[in-house]
Scaffold this motif. Structure first.
Motif, short mmCIF file in Angstrom:
data_model
loop_
_atom_site.label_atom_id
_atom_site.label_comp_id
_atom_site.label_asym_id
_atom_site.label_seq_id
_atom_site.Cartn_x
_atom_site.Cartn_y
_atom_site.Cartn_z
N VAL A 135 -10.45 23.11 -28.44
CA VAL A 135 -9.64 22.97 -29.65
C VAL A 135 -8.77 21.72 -29.57
N VAL A 136 -8.04 21.60 -28.47
CA VAL A 136 -7.13 20.46 -28.31
C VAL A 136 -7.89 19.15 -28.39
N MET A 137 -9.03 19.09 -27.70
CA MET A 137 -9.75 17.83 -27.67
C MET A 137 -10.36 17.47 -29.03
N ARG A 138 -10.81 18.48 -29.78
CA ARG A 138 -11.37 18.17 -31.09
C ARG A 138 -10.28 17.61 -32.01
N ILE A 139 -9.08 18.21 -31.98
CA ILE A 139 -8.00 17.70 -32.81
C ILE A 139 -7.69 16.26 -32.42
N SER A 140 -7.61 16.05 -31.10
CA SER A 140 -7.29 14.71 -30.61
C SER A 140 -8.38 13.72 -31.03
N ASP A 141 -9.64 14.13 -30.95
CA ASP A 141 -10.74 13.27 -31.40
C ASP A 141 -10.58 12.92 -32.88
N ALA A 142 -10.24 13.96 -33.67
CA ALA A 142 -10.10 13.76 -35.11
C ALA A 142 -9.03 12.71 -35.40
N VAL A 143 -7.88 12.83 -34.73
CA VAL A 143 -6.80 11.87 -34.94
C VAL A 143 -7.26 10.48 -34.53
N GLN A 144 -7.97 10.40 -33.40
CA GLN A 144 -8.38 9.08 -32.93
C GLN A 144 -9.44 8.43 -33.79
N SER A 145 -10.16 9.28 -34.55
CA SER A 145 -11.22 8.69 -35.36
C SER A 145 -10.69 8.10 -36.66
N LEU A 146 -9.42 8.42 -37.00
CA LEU A 146 -8.82 7.79 -38.18
C LEU A 146 -8.32 6.40 -37.81
N PRO A 147 -8.47 5.44 -38.72
CA PRO A 147 -7.92 4.11 -38.43
C PRO A 147 -6.40 4.20 -38.28
N PRO A 148 -5.83 3.60 -37.25
CA PRO A 148 -4.39 3.70 -37.00
C PRO A 148 -3.56 3.27 -38.21
N LEU A 149 -4.07 2.23 -38.90
CA LEU A 149 -3.32 1.71 -40.04
C LEU A 149 -3.16 2.77 -41.12
N ILE A 150 -4.21 3.56 -41.33
CA ILE A 150 -4.17 4.62 -42.34
C ILE A 150 -3.09 5.64 -41.97
N ILE A 151 -3.08 6.03 -40.68
CA ILE A 151 -2.07 6.99 -40.23
C ILE A 151 -0.68 6.42 -40.49
N ALA A 152 -0.51 5.16 -40.10
CA ALA A 152 0.80 4.52 -40.25
C ALA A 152 1.21 4.51 -41.72
N ILE A 153 0.26 4.11 -42.57
CA ILE A 153 0.60 4.02 -43.99
C ILE A 153 0.92 5.41 -44.54
N ALA A 154 0.13 6.41 -44.14
CA ALA A 154 0.36 7.76 -44.62
C ALA A 154 1.73 8.27 -44.20
N LEU A 155 2.07 8.07 -42.91
CA LEU A 155 3.35 8.56 -42.41
C LEU A 155 4.51 7.85 -43.08
N ILE A 156 4.37 6.51 -43.21
CA ILE A 156 5.46 5.75 -43.82
C ILE A 156 5.57 6.10 -45.29
N GLY A 157 4.41 6.37 -45.91
CA GLY A 157 4.43 6.82 -47.29
C GLY A 157 5.20 8.12 -47.44
N ALA A 158 5.03 9.00 -46.49
CA ALA A 158 5.69 10.30 -46.55
C ALA A 158 7.15 10.21 -46.18
N LEU A 159 7.47 9.41 -45.14
CA LEU A 159 8.84 9.38 -44.62
C LEU A 159 9.67 8.24 -45.17
N GLY A 160 9.01 7.30 -45.81
CA GLY A 160 9.74 6.13 -46.28
C GLY A 160 9.67 5.01 -45.28
N PRO A 161 9.88 3.76 -45.72
CA PRO A 161 9.75 2.62 -44.83
C PRO A 161 10.92 2.53 -43.85
N GLY A 162 10.87 1.53 -42.99
CA GLY A 162 11.95 1.35 -42.02
C GLY A 162 11.40 1.32 -40.62
N LEU A 163 12.14 0.69 -39.73
CA LEU A 163 11.69 0.53 -38.35
C LEU A 163 11.47 1.88 -37.69
#
Lengths: 300, 367, 368
Positions: A135-163
């Motif tokens: 279970v743990v490894m599949r979740i981790s694989d799933a996260v790693q298979s997303l482009p990092p930029l998409i994750i970053a944009i999604a998180l910043i979109g949700a939390l707002g910009p800023g360092l």
């Protein structure tokens, strides 16, 4: 046992008590690291950076945000400004010192998130194996298979910009790395005879985990920490350089570099100092990482 | 079908530890097919207080698996285990950990069985913390006493194991095993990784501790010569089963099972004359893959004395003159497969031995 | 060479033939990270054609270092030969270039190791690897090399050699792999075979087969052999003459019978006494050598064995002890000849293995 013998043993163990420093020197991993002079120097530099960050307000010779247009573009070693002053006459040294604080806290944030999210699942997956592991490894694989930029944009979109939110996103992106490395290390240590020996003694599982497995998985984790720290540092500088990180007037090595770039012909030193600061910090982290990697070896 | 092996030779004293029909099975894959490997196959034995039972066999015989199965470090697929009369077969969790106080283990490789990142006090003190809740200075003191008992300086408490030689590390492992006064210590090839000169030091130490603490040892080894000195009784293991058990001297001098004889025969003796003149049996082939199921006697594929009956029927354990038993079809026919001692066996004086002559120095050089 | 009265000339005089291998005054240092430590000091011995020399010692005695030095296989970065000569068939190996050494290795001198898997390439069939060696050293055609390969594999007792030569190393069992290694070592009929603990990793029943094979092949090819081991039983089984090493030095050199009947050095005696089963009636006392062997860089002054020696006197602790000739033996001890002679160890084998008549006939022959 006779009284004499008991006395002798008591005396001998009292005499044999050793200090923390000697323990470090004799412990196989730390001992090998300490014999590597370059790595120890680099580690010393990092410690210095931390100290400077902690005591920044007291060390900085000037108010880093105080403008004094009369001193604008002052050369290094000019009166009152050891490393010169920028286009608004702010003291470069003072700004470098507070920027150190920004750089380190940003790095610490990214690292902290990565460790918090990455290490416990890695430990559990490695030690228990089976379906937990899958279970743990599949979740981790799933996260790693997303482009990092998409994750970053999604998180910043949700939390707002800023360092802070950028670094948070960075931490999440690095977490699967830690899951993998911790799991691999635990898998290896779990098979060691000394773990079986502890089981044969009757030591409870949690105790084996804390006293036998975690200490022996630390070295590869430390190596990974040094790598991730270096990357986060550069990421912070990059974001600030592009104006996506700290907001003016706060100083960051990256933003100082960006600002200085605009005045390259008036005062070239303005890009040199923040550039050197970034390079030195990342170099030190990499050297420490290499030193740690070289120090890993079977303790024989 | 499988022979039920007798528990004790002379069954009067109560057993401190007993295994009855113990089996350990591994699920493995072979050529993509799931296969069950019976690494230990219905083995029974019993140990008295203060007794040493040696289990001898080659790699793949299942002797180390037997040790781990007996200590419940591996799950058993069948059979019963008793420690001090209490059945420990079904115990789990805390109840099993409690029982581990009575049975400890020393491993073959003193390099990998001791955590390199830990100090001696934390290694030897581990059972003390776990079972006696001993901490701090009291624990340190007790560890120092234990180190003293195994011949190490008490000042070693704060050192790391990498600073010690192989023999010294094995002493640390022994101190750890005896820390909580167990009744049974399983020694899994405990001296095999050591040089001959250190090997004897450790064997002497083990013997002394046994005398002083009335310990029972289950001594796993591949070396019959070492076992002869250490063990009261020796069991010879082949493909997961005991093929011969008996008093060590008897097994050594009058081996009854063809495999025991072959094993003894294959061991080179440190004496050029005896070694070159002895009648030797050299077995053909390698020990068979434990996954290949052999019908009848497991040893028949390599046995120099194999008969037709061996392929059909597994031999039952038969008593051997001089004590113990052997599972071989020949034994009931001959009493023992081994020839009795002849009266013409040479004494030491009869064998020519060049006297050491001090005068023989440079004069004899030009032979 | 140092001033010590070493006597290899005396020994080789006795044989009158030029030795296949002669090692003279070999010194090797290793870099331990903190310091440079001498691991071999003044090691010397020679091997006559067709002779088997046993090299015995505990771990850290320098026996494997010696074998590696002869083969030119010392770790390049950490070890260095600081003196001496290794003369193989009249050529000093230490003066040769890497390329010249490579030509000799596998041709005039071949080596077999403890762990066969490390010296076989898992990616190629064993036949390919042996044929490659034959081609490199013999320069023969592919077909001839393959024929030789099959021949040598069947020589070492591999059934269906033609078919098995197309197998990969992992398809062989431990004992069979060791046979393949022996085949590879012998494919060019070397004048000298160096065997470094070739049976240590094997089970005893397989060890017996491999020892028989090595002995048989040595007789068939008439080659000389340097057999490195820690096991005195194996030494008694295979060697004609024995060199005993301790703490980087040769401490004794004797014919195999002399070594076991009347050891000339206290260390040899102690080693014999600590062989499993030797000093033992049931529950008799074991004799063990007190203390630990010294580590390289930490060798004691004077006789290197004196701290653990039961005979040590004041004079043993001051200056290095030279290797001296005593009869047909050499010993690095001031005691020379005072050690007691030892009885045959008939007690160690099952009684029906001893053939009394034969044993009585066994007049101890001079091994040379």
């Amino acid at each position: 046992m006779t009284v004499d013998q008991a006395d002798r043993i008591e005396r001998e163990i009292a005499e044999s008590r050793v200090g923390v420093w000697r323990r470090f020197r004799e412990q196989p991993f730390t001992g090998r690291f300490l014999r590597n002079r370059t790595a120890v120097c680099a580690l010393g530099y990092l410690v210095l950076l931390v100290l400077v960050a902690v005591f920044a307000p007291w060390i900085a010779p000037h108010d880093p945000d105080a403008q004094n247009l009369g001193d604008a573009f002052a050369d290094p070693f000019s009166a009152g400004h050891l490393l010169g002053a920028d286009n608004l006459g702010r003291d470069v040294l003072s700004r470098l010192i507070v920027a150190d604080r920004v750089a380190l806290s940003a790095t610490a944030l990214a690292l902290g998130v990565a460790l918090l999210v990455g290490v416990p699942p890695g430990l559990v997956a490695g030690y228990f194996g089976g379906w937990v592991d899958r279970v743990v490894m599949r979740i981790s694989d799933a996260v790693q298979s997303l482009p990092p930029l998409i994750i970053a944009i999604a998180l910043i979109g949700a939390l707002g910009p800023g360092l802070r939110n950028s670094m948070l996103a960075l931490g999440f992106i690095f977490a699967p790395n830690f899951i993998r490395i911790v799991r691999a290390a635990v898998l290896e240590v779990r098979e060691e005879t000394f773990v079986e020996a502890s089981r044969s003694i009757g030591t409870p599982t949690l105790r084996i985990m804390v006293f036998r497995i975690i200490p022996n998985t630390l070295p590869p984790i430390l190596v990974q920490i040094s790598l991730v720290a270096g990357f986060s540092l550069i990421a912070e500088a990059g974001l600030s350089l592009l104006g996506l990180g700290v907001q003016p007037p706060s100083a960051s090595w990256g933003s100082m570099l960006g600002d200085g770039y605009n005045f390259l012909f008036q005062q070239p030193w303005l890009v040199v100092f923040p550039g050197v600061a970034i390079a030195l910090a990342v170099l030190a982290l990499n050297i420490v990482g290499d030193g740690l990697r070289d120090a890993i070896g079977r303790g024989r | 079908m499988t022979p039920r092996t007798p528990i004790l030779d002379e069954d009067d004293a109560p057993a401190l530890f007993a295994a009855q029909d113990l089996s350990v099975v591994f699920d493995t894959r072979r050529h993509g097919k799931r296969t069950r490997l019976r690494a230990v196959d219905d083995v029974s034995f019993a140990l008295r207080q203060g007794e040493t039972l040696a289990v001898v066999g080659e790699s793949g015989s299942g002797k180390s698996t037997l040790a781990r199965g007996a200590l419940r470090l591996l799950p058993s697929a069948g059979g019963h285990l008793y420690l001090r009369g209490k059945e420990i077969t079904g115990l789990r969790g805390r109840a099993l950990r409690e029982q581990r106080r009575g049975m400890q283990m020393v491993f073959q490789d003193p390099y990998s069985s001791l955590d390199p990142s830990s100090t001696v006090v934390n290694l030897v003190g581990e059972p003390l913390t776990v079972h006696d809740r001993l901490t701090g200075h009291a624990r340190r003191r007790r560890v120092a006493e234990l180190l003293d008992q195994v011949g190490l300086p008490p000042s070693a408490v704060d050192r790391y194991v990498h600073e010690f030689s192989g023999g010294q590390r094995q002493r640390i492992a022994i101190a750890r095993a005896i820390a909580i006064d167990p009744a049974l210590v399983v020694l899994d090839e405990a001296v095999s990784a050591l040089d001959v000169s250190t090997q004897n030091q450790i064997l002497e130490l083990l013997a002394e501790l046994q005398r002083r603490k009335d310990l029972s040892y289950l001594f796993i080894s591949h070396n019959l010569a070492v076992v002869r000195w250490v063990a009261d009784r020796t069991a010879v293991m082949y493909l997961g089963r005991f093929v011969e058990v008996g008093p060590s001297e008897r097994v050594h001098h009058h081996p009854a099972h063809p495999y025991t004889r072959a094993l003894l025969s294959a061991m080179p003796v440190p004496d050029p004359v005896v070694q070159k003149q002895r009648r030797r049996i050299v077995l053909a082939g390698d020990p068979p893959d434990p996954l290949d199921v052999v019908t009848g006697c497991p040893f028949r594929t390599r046995c120099p004395d194999a008969m037709d009956v061996c392929a059909v029927q597994a031999p039952e354990p038969a008593p051997v003159e001089g004590g113990g038993w052997a599972a071989c079809h020949l034994v009931p026919l001959t009493g023992a497969a081994s020839r009795p001692r002849t009266d013409v066996t040479p004494t030491m004086e009869e064998i020519p031995c060049r006297p050491a002559s001090p005068a023989a120095s440079s004069t004899t050089r030009s032979t | 060479m140092t001033a010590s009265p070493t006597t290899h000339d005396a020994v080789s005089d006795a044989t009158t033939v030029r030795p296949v291998l002669e090692v003279r005054g070999l010194f090797v240092e290793i870099d331990t990270g903190d310091q440079r430590a001498a691991v071999l000091s003044d090691v010397g011995f020679s091997i006559a054609p067709g002779e088997t020399l046993g090299l015995v010692g505990e771990s850290g005695s320098g026996k494997t270092m010696t074998a590696k030095a002869i083969m030119g296989l010392l770790p390049r970065l950490t070890a260095r030969v600081t003196g001496g000569e290794i003369v193989l068939d009249g050529v000093d190996l230490l003066g040769l270039s890497t390329k010249q050494l490579r030509e000799i290795r596998g041709d005039t001198v071949a080596m077999i190791f403890q762990e066969p898997m490390t010296s076989l390439n898992p990616a190629f069939t064993v036949g390919d690897q042996i044929a490659e060696t034959v081609r490199r050293h013999r320069g023969v055609s592919k077909k001839a090399a393959w024929a030789r390969t099959v021949e040598v594999l069947s020589d070492v007792g591999i059934a269906a050699a033609e078919r098995r030569s197309r197998s990969y190393p992992h398809e062989f069992s431990g004992g069979m792999r060791q046979r393949v290694m022996i085949a590879m070592a012998l494919c060019c009929e070397p004048a000298l075979l160096i065997a470094d603990e070739p049976t240590t990793a094997l089970d005893v029943t397989v060890q017996a087969q491999v020892l028989d094979l090595i002995r048989h092949m040595r007789e068939a090819l008439g080659m000389a052999m340097l057999f490195v081991t820690h096991d005195l039983g194996v030494i008694a089984d295979v060697s004609d003459r024995v060199v005993v090493m301790y703490a980087g030095q040769v401490v004794e050199q004797s014919g195999v019978l002399d070594l076991f009947r009347r050891p000339a050095h206290p260390y040899t005696e102690a080693l014999l006494n600590s062989m499993p089963g030797v000093e033992a009636g049931p529950r008799g006392t074991l004799l063990s050598i007190p203390g630990q062997p010294p580590a390289a860089g930490d060798f004691p002054v004077g006789c290197r064995f004196h701290q653990r020696c039961g005979y040590a006197a004041e004079e043993c602790t001051t200056a290095g002890i030279p290797l001296t000739v005593v009869g047909a033996q050499e010993t690095r001890c001031l005691l020379h000849t005072d050690l007691p002679s030892r009885p045959p160890l008939v007690d160690l084998v099952p009684e029906d293995e001893i053939v009394p008549e034969v044993l009585l006939d066994a007049e101890p022959r001079e091994p040379r």
